[in-house]
Design an enzyme around this catalytic site. Structure first.
Site, PDB file in Angstrom:
ATOM      1  CB  ALA A  65      -0.903  -0.018   1.226  1.00 22.41           C
ATOM      2  N   GLY A 108       0.447  -4.929   0.949  1.00 20.55           N
ATOM      3  CA  GLY A 108      -0.738  -4.955   0.094  1.00 20.55           C
ATOM      4  C   GLY A 108      -0.464  -5.596  -1.263  1.00 20.55           C
ATOM      5  CD  GLU A 111      -2.422  -7.555   2.923  1.00 23.38           C
ATOM      6  OE1 GLU A 111      -2.056  -6.391   2.626  1.00 23.38           O
ATOM      7  OE2 GLU A 111      -2.998  -7.829   3.980  1.00 23.38           O
ATOM      8  CD  GLU A 131       1.351  -5.560   5.683  1.00 25.80           C
ATOM      9  OE1 GLU A 131       2.187  -6.459   5.966  1.00 25.80           O
ATOM     10  OE2 GLU A 131       0.572  -5.653   4.723  1.00 25.80           O
TER      11      GLU A 131
HETATM   12  C1  HXC Z   1       5.052   4.382  -1.218  1.00 22.36           C
HETATM   13  C2  HXC Z   1       6.983   3.415  -2.016  1.00 22.36           C
HETATM   14  C3  HXC Z   1       6.606   2.158  -1.472  1.00 22.36           C
HETATM   15  C4  HXC Z   1       5.368   2.091  -0.763  1.00 22.36           C
HETATM   16  C5  HXC Z   1       8.490   1.922  -2.450  1.00 22.36           C
HETATM   17  N1  HXC Z   1       8.152   3.205  -2.618  1.00 22.36           N
HETATM   18  N2  HXC Z   1       7.576   1.269  -1.742  1.00 22.36           N
HETATM   19  N3  HXC Z   1       6.202   4.489  -1.897  1.00 22.36           N
HETATM   20  N4  HXC Z   1       4.637   3.228  -0.670  1.00 22.36           N
HETATM   21  N5  HXC Z   1       4.907   0.961  -0.228  1.00 22.36           N
HETATM   22  C6  HXC Z   1       8.891   4.255  -3.332  1.00 22.36           C
HETATM   23  C7  HXC Z   1      10.091   4.732  -2.549  1.00 22.36           C
HETATM   24  O1  HXC Z   1       9.708   5.683  -1.601  1.00 22.36           O
HETATM   25  C8  HXC Z   1      10.936   5.315  -3.640  1.00 22.36           C
HETATM   26  O2  HXC Z   1      10.453   6.591  -4.025  1.00 22.36           O
HETATM   27  C9  HXC Z   1      10.676   4.384  -4.820  1.00 22.36           C
HETATM   28  O3  HXC Z   1       9.437   3.740  -4.522  1.00 22.36           O
HETATM   29  C10 HXC Z   1      11.737   3.324  -4.973  1.00 22.36           C
HETATM   30  O4  HXC Z   1      11.876   2.636  -3.735  1.00 22.36           O
HETATM   31  P1  HXC Z   1      13.288   2.413  -3.020  1.00 22.36           P
HETATM   32  O5  HXC Z   1      13.009   2.163  -1.593  1.00 22.36           O
HETATM   33  O6  HXC Z   1      14.246   3.509  -3.369  1.00 22.36           O
HETATM   34  O7  HXC Z   1      13.767   1.076  -3.749  1.00 22.36           O
HETATM   35  P2  HXC Z   1      14.749  -0.047  -3.168  1.00 22.36           P
HETATM   36  O8  HXC Z   1      15.878   0.601  -2.409  1.00 22.36           O
HETATM   37  O9  HXC Z   1      15.060  -0.915  -4.314  1.00 22.36           O
HETATM   38  O10 HXC Z   1      13.893  -0.860  -2.091  1.00 22.36           O
HETATM   39  C11 HXC Z   1      12.774  -1.607  -2.502  1.00 22.36           C
HETATM   40  C12 HXC Z   1      11.912  -1.981  -1.279  1.00 22.36           C
HETATM   41  C13 HXC Z   1      11.567  -0.711  -0.476  1.00 22.36           C
HETATM   42  C14 HXC Z   1      12.688  -2.983  -0.376  1.00 22.36           C
HETATM   43  C15 HXC Z   1      10.654  -2.691  -1.807  1.00 22.36           C
HETATM   44  O11 HXC Z   1      11.019   0.239  -1.395  1.00 22.36           O
HETATM   45  C16 HXC Z   1      10.556  -0.918   0.588  1.00 22.36           C
HETATM   46  O12 HXC Z   1      10.875  -1.452   1.675  1.00 22.36           O
HETATM   47  N6  HXC Z   1       9.337  -0.462   0.362  1.00 22.36           N
HETATM   48  C17 HXC Z   1       8.263  -0.528   1.351  1.00 22.36           C
HETATM   49  C18 HXC Z   1       7.789  -1.935   1.500  1.00 22.36           C
HETATM   50  C19 HXC Z   1       6.694  -2.002   2.523  1.00 22.36           C
HETATM   51  O13 HXC Z   1       6.874  -1.737   3.730  1.00 22.36           O
HETATM   52  N7  HXC Z   1       5.496  -2.384   2.071  1.00 22.36           N
HETATM   53  C20 HXC Z   1       4.371  -2.539   2.954  1.00 22.36           C
HETATM   54  C21 HXC Z   1       3.621  -1.261   2.961  1.00 22.36           C
HETATM   55  S1  HXC Z   1       2.399  -1.348   4.155  1.00 22.36           S
HETATM   56  P3  HXC Z   1      11.222   7.950  -3.639  1.00 22.36           P
HETATM   57  O14 HXC Z   1      10.436   8.987  -4.381  1.00 22.36           O
HETATM   58  O15 HXC Z   1      11.094   8.038  -2.162  1.00 22.36           O
HETATM   59  O16 HXC Z   1      12.615   7.743  -4.105  1.00 22.36           O
HETATM   60  C22 HXC Z   1       1.152  -2.095   3.425  1.00 22.36           C
HETATM   61  C23 HXC Z   1      -0.038  -2.051   4.271  1.00 22.36           C
HETATM   62  C24 HXC Z   1      -0.938  -3.139   3.911  1.00 22.36           C
HETATM   63  O17 HXC Z   1       1.196  -2.590   2.357  1.00 22.36           O
HETATM   64  C25 HXC Z   1      -2.133  -2.989   4.722  1.00 22.36           C
HETATM   65  C26 HXC Z   1      -3.245  -3.111   3.836  1.00 22.36           C
HETATM   66  C27 HXC Z   1      -2.961  -2.594   2.500  1.00 22.36           C
END
Ligand code: HXC
Length: 257
Positions: A65, A108, A111, A131
Site C-alpha cells: 500500500a 498490500g 495481499e 506491515e
Molecule cells: C510508497 C513506495 C513504497 C510504498 C516503495 N516506494 N515502496 N512508496 N509506498 N509501499 C517508493 C520509494 O519511496 C521510492 O520513491 C521508490 O518507490 C523506490 O523505492 P526504493 O526504496 O528507493 O527502492 P529499493 O531501495 O530498491 O527498495 C525496494 C523496497 C523498499 C525494499 C521494496 O522500497 C521498501 O521497503 N518499500 C516498502 C515496503 C513495505 O513496507 N510495504 C508494505 C507497505 S504497508 P522515492 O520517491 O522516495 O525515491 C502495506 C499495508 C498493507 O502494504 C495494509 C493493507 C494494504
C-alpha cells in the site's frame, strides 16, 4: 480506456492489466484501487474475455500500500471511510484472475496477489508482509489468506518478523502455483489464461466458484455445493459439445457465453 496507474489491454480472449507506477514500485494508492476495480469489472462484463492476467514490472509486482498516502490517515478517517475496503472488488471478480509476479510483492502487494486465483512467479519474486515494521498489520487479507495458503507457522513467521520469502520458498509453502524464468513470466501467464479462455465459460466460472467455497464452507457443505454445480453443468450445451468432441475424437468448440 485510459488509466493513470495501470495499463489495460486485450490479448485475444485475455484481459491483461499491468500496474504502472514505476516511480513508486507500483505502490497501491486509492487511484490504483479505483482503476483496478473498474478495469476488472469491464473485463468481467466483456463477453470476449475469458480470463484475466494481473502483473507489475520486472522489479515490483507491488511494494505495498502507498505509505505516503497512508501516513496522515487518522483512525476516524480510516474507519468511517472504510479504508482499503474497496479492494474487496478484486476478490469479487468472477472470471479467473492470474497474478504474474516478478520482484517485490510486499504488504498490500502480496495481499493483492493472493486475491487472484493463482500466482505464477518469476524466480526473482519476493513475498512478504512487512506491515509490522511500520507499526501496523496486514489490512487487505494477509493474516487470513496467507495463513490459509501457507499454514500458521509460516504465516506467523512472515507477519511477525516482516521478512521476505523468495519464489522457491513460496512455492514449497503453497503460495505460488508455478515458478518460471523471468523472461518467461508474462507468456506463461498469458498462455495459461488463453487456455482457460477456450473452455466452457460456465464450467470455468463454476470451477472457480467451487474452489473458492472451500475456504468458507464445511467439507460436507462444500461437497454438496460442488455436486450441485457439477450436476447443473449437464444442462449446458458445452457439456454436450465437450463430451461429443471427445467421443468423435475432435476438438470441442465451446459456445462461451
Ligand atoms: C510508497 C513506495 C513504497 C510504498 C516503495 N516506494 N515502496 N512508496 N509506498 N509501499 C517508493 C520509494 O519511496 C521510492 O520513491 C521508490 O518507490 C523506490 O523505492 P526504493 O526504496 O528507493 O527502492 P529499493 O531501495 O530498491 O527498495 C525496494 C523496497 C523498499 C525494499 C521494496 O522500497 C521498501 O521497503 N518499500 C516498502 C515496503 C513495505 O513496507 N510495504 C508494505 C507497505 S504497508 P522515492 O520517491 O522516495 O525515491 C502495506 C499495508 C498493507 O502494504 C495494509 C493493507 C494494504
Amino acid at each position: 480506456e485510459h488509466f493513470e496507474t495501470l495499463l489495460a489491454e486485450k490479448r485475444g480472449n485475455v484481459g491483461l492489466i499491468t500496474l504502472n507506477r514505476p516511480q513508486a514500485l507500483n505502490a497501491l494508492n486509492s487511484a490504483v484501487m479505483r482503476e483496478l476495480a473498474e478495469s476488472l469489472a469491464a473485463y468481467d462484463a466483456d463477453e470476449a474475455v475469458g480470463a484475466i492476467v494481473l502483473t507489475g514490472s520486472e522489479k515490483a509486482f507491488a511494494a505495498g500500500a502507498d505509505i505516503k498516502e497512508m501516513q496522515p490517515v487518522s483512525f476516524v478517517e480510516a474507519y468511517v471511510g472504510d479504508f482499503l475496503g474497496g479492494w474487496e472488488a478484486v476478490a469479487a471478480t468472477r472470471k479467473p484472475l492470474i497474478a504474474a509476479v516478478s520482484g517485490y510483492a510486499l504488504g498490500g502487494g502480496c495481499e493483492l496477489a493472493m486475491m487472484c486465483d493463482f500466482i505464477i512467479a518469476s524466480e526473482t519474486a519476493k513475498f512478504g508482509q512487512p506491515e509490522i515494521t511500520l507499526g501496523i498489520i496486514p489490512g487487505m487479507g494477509g493474516s487470513q489468506r496467507l495463513t490459509r495458503a501457507v499454514g500458521k507457522a509460516k504465516a506467523m513467521d512472515l507477519v511477525l518478523t516482516g521478512r521476505m520469502m523468495g519464489a522457491e520458498e513460496a512455492e514449497k509453502a503453497g503460495l505460488v502455483a508455478r515458478i518460471v524464468a523471468p523472461e518467461r513470466l508474462l507468456d506463461e501467464a498469458l498462455e495459461a489464461a488463453a487456455k482457460i479462455a477456450t473452455f466452457s465459460r460456465a464450467a470455468v466460472l463454476m470451477a472457480k466458484e467451487a474452489v473458492n467455497r472451500s475456504d468458507e464452507l464445511t467439507l460436507a457443505e462444500g461437497l454438496r455445493q460442488e455436486r450441485r454445480l457439477f450436476q447443473s453443468l449437464f444442462a449446458t450445451e458445452d457439456q454436450k459439445e465437450g463430451m461429443a468432441a471427445f467421443v468423435e475424437k475432435r476438438k470441442p468448440n465451446f459456445g462461451n457465453r
